[in-house]
Each structure stands twice: as C-alpha cells, then as structure tokens.
Design a protein around this motif. Structure first.
Motif, mmCIF file in Angstrom:
data_model
loop_
_atom_site.group_PDB
_atom_site.id
_atom_site.type_symbol
_atom_site.label_atom_id
_atom_site.label_comp_id
_atom_site.label_asym_id
_atom_site.label_seq_id
_atom_site.Cartn_x
_atom_site.Cartn_y
_atom_site.Cartn_z
ATOM 1 N N ALA A 1 -0.214 -5.116 -4.664
ATOM 2 C CA ALA A 1 -0.961 -4.644 -3.270
ATOM 3 C C ALA A 1 -2.308 -5.097 -4.129
ATOM 4 O O ALA A 1 -3.158 -4.867 -5.164
ATOM 5 C CB ALA A 1 -1.029 -3.377 -3.421
ATOM 6 N N GLY B 1 -3.359 0.190 -6.275
ATOM 7 C CA GLY B 1 -2.812 -0.894 -6.362
ATOM 8 C C GLY B 1 -2.763 -2.010 -7.236
ATOM 9 O O GLY B 1 -4.147 -2.382 -7.531
ATOM 10 N N HIS C 1 -6.149 -6.742 -4.562
ATOM 11 C CA HIS C 1 -7.165 -5.411 -4.353
ATOM 12 C C HIS C 1 -8.228 -6.282 -6.033
ATOM 13 O O HIS C 1 -7.842 -7.079 -6.480
ATOM 14 C CB HIS C 1 -7.415 -4.401 -4.624
ATOM 15 N N TYR D 1 4.242 6.571 6.238
ATOM 16 C CA TYR D 1 3.572 6.907 4.732
ATOM 17 C C TYR D 1 3.375 8.532 5.507
ATOM 18 O O TYR D 1 3.066 9.252 5.784
ATOM 19 C CB TYR D 1 2.236 6.856 5.371
ATOM 20 N N MET E 1 -2.625 3.000 -8.974
ATOM 21 C CA MET E 1 -1.623 2.671 -7.830
ATOM 22 C C MET E 1 -0.899 4.697 -7.431
ATOM 23 O O MET E 1 -0.899 5.461 -8.477
ATOM 24 C CB MET E 1 -0.265 1.821 -7.775
ATOM 25 N N ASN E 2 -0.791 4.383 -6.235
ATOM 26 C CA ASN E 2 0.235 5.390 -5.564
ATOM 27 C C ASN E 2 1.714 5.247 -4.991
ATOM 28 O O ASN E 2 1.899 3.750 -3.928
ATOM 29 C CB ASN E 2 -0.714 6.185 -3.952
ATOM 30 N N SER F 1 -2.642 6.773 1.849
ATOM 31 C CA SER F 1 -2.684 6.253 0.192
ATOM 32 C C SER F 1 -3.413 5.037 0.258
ATOM 33 O O SER F 1 -4.690 5.680 0.814
ATOM 34 C CB SER F 1 -1.100 5.268 0.332
ATOM 35 N N VAL F 2 -3.437 3.785 0.965
ATOM 36 C CA VAL F 2 -4.506 2.748 1.249
ATOM 37 C C VAL F 2 -4.212 2.695 2.573
ATOM 38 O O VAL F 2 -3.112 2.675 2.895
ATOM 39 C CB VAL F 2 -4.412 1.713 0.520
ATOM 40 N N HIS G 1 2.090 -6.027 -0.098
ATOM 41 C CA HIS G 1 0.863 -6.113 1.089
ATOM 42 C C HIS G 1 -0.159 -7.589 1.435
ATOM 43 O O HIS G 1 -0.620 -7.530 0.313
ATOM 44 C CB HIS G 1 -0.664 -5.545 0.873
ATOM 45 N N HIS H 1 9.447 2.339 -3.020
ATOM 46 C CA HIS H 1 8.817 2.496 -4.965
ATOM 47 C C HIS H 1 9.003 3.919 -5.189
ATOM 48 O O HIS H 1 7.723 4.817 -5.592
ATOM 49 C CB HIS H 1 6.494 2.572 -4.664
ATOM 50 N N ASN I 1 0.106 -0.919 7.076
ATOM 51 C CA ASN I 1 -1.015 -0.070 6.469
ATOM 52 C C ASN I 1 -2.273 -0.981 6.715
ATOM 53 O O ASN I 1 -3.373 0.313 7.141
ATOM 54 C CB ASN I 1 -0.637 0.418 6.047
ATOM 55 N N ASN I 2 -2.543 -1.973 6.326
ATOM 56 C CA ASN I 2 -3.805 -2.155 6.520
ATOM 57 C C ASN I 2 -4.951 -2.767 6.972
ATOM 58 O O ASN I 2 -5.854 -1.971 6.755
ATOM 59 C CB ASN I 2 -4.180 -3.334 4.798
ATOM 60 N N ARG J 1 -2.243 -8.092 3.310
ATOM 61 C CA ARG J 1 -4.004 -7.966 4.053
ATOM 62 C C ARG J 1 -3.853 -9.218 4.787
ATOM 63 O O ARG J 1 -5.181 -9.181 5.202
ATOM 64 C CB ARG J 1 -4.721 -8.418 2.551
HETATM 65 O O1 LIG Z 1 1.418 2.311 -1.063
HETATM 66 C C1 LIG Z 1 0.203 2.137 -1.832
HETATM 67 C C2 LIG Z 1 -0.505 0.576 -0.606
HETATM 68 C C3 LIG Z 1 -1.131 0.475 -1.605
HETATM 69 C C4 LIG Z 1 -2.238 -0.672 -0.804
HETATM 70 O O2 LIG Z 1 -3.247 -1.314 -1.244
HETATM 71 O O3 LIG Z 1 -2.018 -0.718 0.267
HETATM 72 N N1 LIG Z 1 -1.454 0.228 -2.637
HETATM 73 C C5 LIG Z 1 -0.967 1.137 -3.706
HETATM 74 O O4 LIG Z 1 -1.094 1.602 -4.571
HETATM 75 N N2 LIG Z 1 0.301 2.417 -3.061
#
Ligand SMILES: O=C1C[C@@H](C(=O)O)NC(=O)N1
Length: 408
Positions: A293, A306, A295, A139, A263-264, A143-144, A55, A217, A90-91, A57
C-alpha cells in the motif's frame, strides 16, 4: 532452455532440471541434457511467487500515480521475487465496481508492466456482479478510499446477488469502528473486536451465499478458531497474512515511527503476531499477501494507512525459512501454489504456482546464504521507502524468471 538446481514444492525438495520452451515449462526431470543455467546448492528454486493483495494505485484517472503505477509496482515485484500480483479496486475515485473494470484492464494493457496483474472488482452498496468471472473484494467498514459498507445488513443485501462468486473480505466491523472513532491511538480506534466481529459476519455470508471466500490481511489470534471451525464444516474460506503482521507488533511502536507503522488493520500484540506465525505454519493462513500500500512518507506522517512491501517479499520469505524455521515446502505452498490456485481460474492460458509441464515458466530463486540489508536506494517502488529499511534479512532474491525469460 534448461535450468538446473534445487526445486521446491509443497510435497518436497529435490535436485532436478526444468526445460522451458517459450513461455511454458515443458518438462521436469533429472536427465534433460546440458543445463543452460545452474543454481548452486545455496539456492532454492520456487515456482514464481505471487502476491494476491496489492494496491498499484494505477487507473485511467492517473490521480494516484505519483506514488505508484503498474510498471513501478511490477519492477518492485520483480525486485522482491514476485512474478504475478492481484490488484485491489478501492483506490480509484469512484472505485472499480462496474464497467470501469474493463477501462482499467485496457489501461493496464497499455502500460504493459513487466509482470502479470490480476484485477479485483469491488463490491459496494447496490453493486451487481460483472458479466465475466473476476475475483471480488468487499470492504466492511472504511479503510483507504471510498469503497465500504456503512452497515453489515447493507452488505448482506448486496452479497445476495453474488451467490457462488469469489469474494475477499476486509474484516473490520463498521459499527464497532464508529464506536471507537474517538480513541487516542490508531490501534485503539480499530481494536481486535472489530476484526473478530467482522470475521463472524464474513463467515456467515460465505456460508449463506456459497461464496469462495477469502479473509484479507488476517491479524487477530482470537479469530483463528472461528475460521478453523467454519472450515471443519466445509465453509469455503481461505486467509491471507501480511509481512507486517508477522514481523511487527505494538511493542515496536514509538512516537517517531507511528506514521510509517500505521495500517488497516493495525499492528496487534506480540501474542497475536505469534498466533499468525503459528497459523501460517499449520495452514490456517494460506497466503503471504503483502497489502502493498504505497503512500509517500509525508502522507503516512499525516495519518494515512499502509506500508509498501513488494520489494522485500523474497528477502522476507528467507526470514521465515531461516529465522522462524518454516520449511521451504511450507513457503512453496503459501508463496507460490496457493496464490497460483487463487488466480489461475481467471488467467488462462497462463498458469502459476507449480514447476510442472503446462505451467507458466515463471520462477523465483532465493539464495539462503546471501543476506541482504534493506536500503532505500535499492527499492523500485515509486513511493521510495520500506518499513524494513536498515533491517538485515538472512537471504535474498538470486534470480527471477518471467514467462521463460530471466529478468533478474
Ligand atoms: O486495507 C488497506 C488499504 C490500504 C491502502 O492504502 O489502499 N492501506 C491499508 O492500510 N489497508
């Protein structure tokens, strides 16, 4: 230019030379002439490693570039020995599911990052395939970001329009997630049954619509037999695994580190982690893909999910080889060859994954005798932290070549 040393591929490890002309490998052999660069016996030369799940971003809105952008992700990748990446859709708000793909591609070109990026397009409720071939991401459940399906029926209907496409799945069942939403901890909110149920459904969809499927993942041991069974029937499915699901498990969680370790999908049990290591070794899992990911630490503390992983990719691979006793040949398969096979249909004339004439001259050189302790000041990711800070890996990235040029 002639590069010389110990070359690794999935079929073997041997001393050899590589002749590079411009961006491409033109010859591989033992008697190509005087080498310009020679790597010692402590080093292994791999075809450039690829991370097909990140990601970065970055998009035209630049709304998230305070934590990463294409250039800083590219610098972090080189720092970690990664020569190409594939970036998730996705972001951005709204997510990249339509013509905005081309705007993002133009934005990427303008940024001119130091490595190659492949871009995924998202699949969301009611979307349709693009007019050109790209890898897609769906998805199942939130998630995020805002790209997800509220029900699996809705996903089924949408996927009926994507017959034959390359589709990666985030496997967490939205209805089961909803049922566990009030649980006390992050891992209890997103239990293994969510991933197992979503795995069943993704495999059904891949078969029903003849997709080239990929499960992202992967983290649950109990889901692996489902994948093996589907494959044995000829279902076209491959699987990723992350460094965090291979290295950490729920026994590593403390009150202090929960933010950083969220995280996911979440961290699982020790036995799940061991099952992932075994499945990567035996080939049920096909790619080491980080789900990088980034952040800010503050955001993680506030509960966003993430972890950043690009900077530490190569050092982590040395942990797999030296501490977990993976063979270098296995690492070549899940770090270089399989990621190359995944992106190559979309990136011609570039071609990643092998040290053979006709392939892009991008290489990752790991030094198995030079341990590295991960320190914040050595990271290039803009978010500025790593879950591996303070951890010593038994080897490190010695050199990186990108399309014929040594960049590290
Ligand atoms: O699938 C994801 C998306 C990701 C994110 O930060 O975009 N963060 C996660 O933990 N899992």
């Amino acid at each position: 230019m002639i590069i010389q040393g110990t070359l690794v591929s999935s079929s073997g490890t041997f001393k050899s030379q590589i002749r590079v002309d411009g961006n491409f490998i033109v010859d591989v052999g033992t008697n190509l002439g005087q080498a310009d660069i020679t790597f010692s016996d402590d080093c292994l030369i791999f075809a450039g490693m690829g991370d097909i799940h990140i990601h970065a971003r970055d998009d035209v809105s630049e709304s998230q570039t305070y934590k990463e952008d294409f250039c800083t992700a590219g610098a972090a990748a080189i720092n970690g020995g990664v020569v190409h990446v594939a970036d998730m859709p996705n972001n951005p708000v709204p997510p990249i599911t339509d013509e905005s793909y081309l705007e993002k591609a133009r934005h990427l070109e303008k940024r001119n990052p130091p490595i190659h990026f492949t871009l995924y397009a998202g699949i969301g409720p009611g979307t349709r395939p693009l007019t050109f071939a790209v890898p897609y991401k769906a998805y199942m459940g939130p998630s995020v970001g805002d790209l997800f399906f509220k029900t699996l029926e809705q996903l089924d209907e949408t996927l009926s329009h994507y017959r034959g496409c390359n589709v990666s799945f985030h496997c967490e069942d939205p209805i089961l997630l909803e049922e566990h939403a009030d649980a006390a901890t992050h891992e209890a909110k997103r239990p293994t049954e969510c991933e197992i149920s979503a795995t069943r459904f993704a495999l059904q969809m891949i078969e029903k619509y003849d997709l080239k499927g990929k499960l992202c993942h992967y983290s649950v041991g109990e889901g692996l037999p489902l994948i093996r069974e589907a494959r044995s029937r000829g279902v076209k499915v491959t699987c990723e695994v992350t460094p965090h699901h291979l290295y950490f498990d729920q026994s590593d969680l403390t009150d202090e580190n929960r933010g950083k370790m969220q995280m996911n999908p979440p961290l699982r049990t020790i036995s799940d982690r061991q099952a992932m290591l075994a499945a990567l070794r035996e080939g049920t899992l096909d790619y080491l893909a980080t789900d990088h990911a980034p952040h800010t630490l503050e955001e993680n503390e506030q509960g966003i999910s993430g972890q950043p992983h690009l900077d530490t990719f190569g050092a982590f691979v040395t942990w797999l080889i030296l501490d977990q006793k993976f063979t270098p040949e296995q690492a070549a398969l899940f770090c270089s060859e399989n990621p190359g096979d995944f992106v190559n249909p979309y990136i011609s004339p570039k071609k990643f994954g092998k040290i053979e004439p006709g392939y892009t001259a991008s290489l990752t050189v790991l030094n198995l005798k030079q341990p590295v302790t991960i320190k914040r000041e050595d990271l290039k990711t803009k978010c500025g932290w790593s879950p591996f800070e303070g951890i010593t890996f038994p080897g490190s990235v010695e050199a990186v070549f990108i399309e014929g040029r040594q960049v590290r």
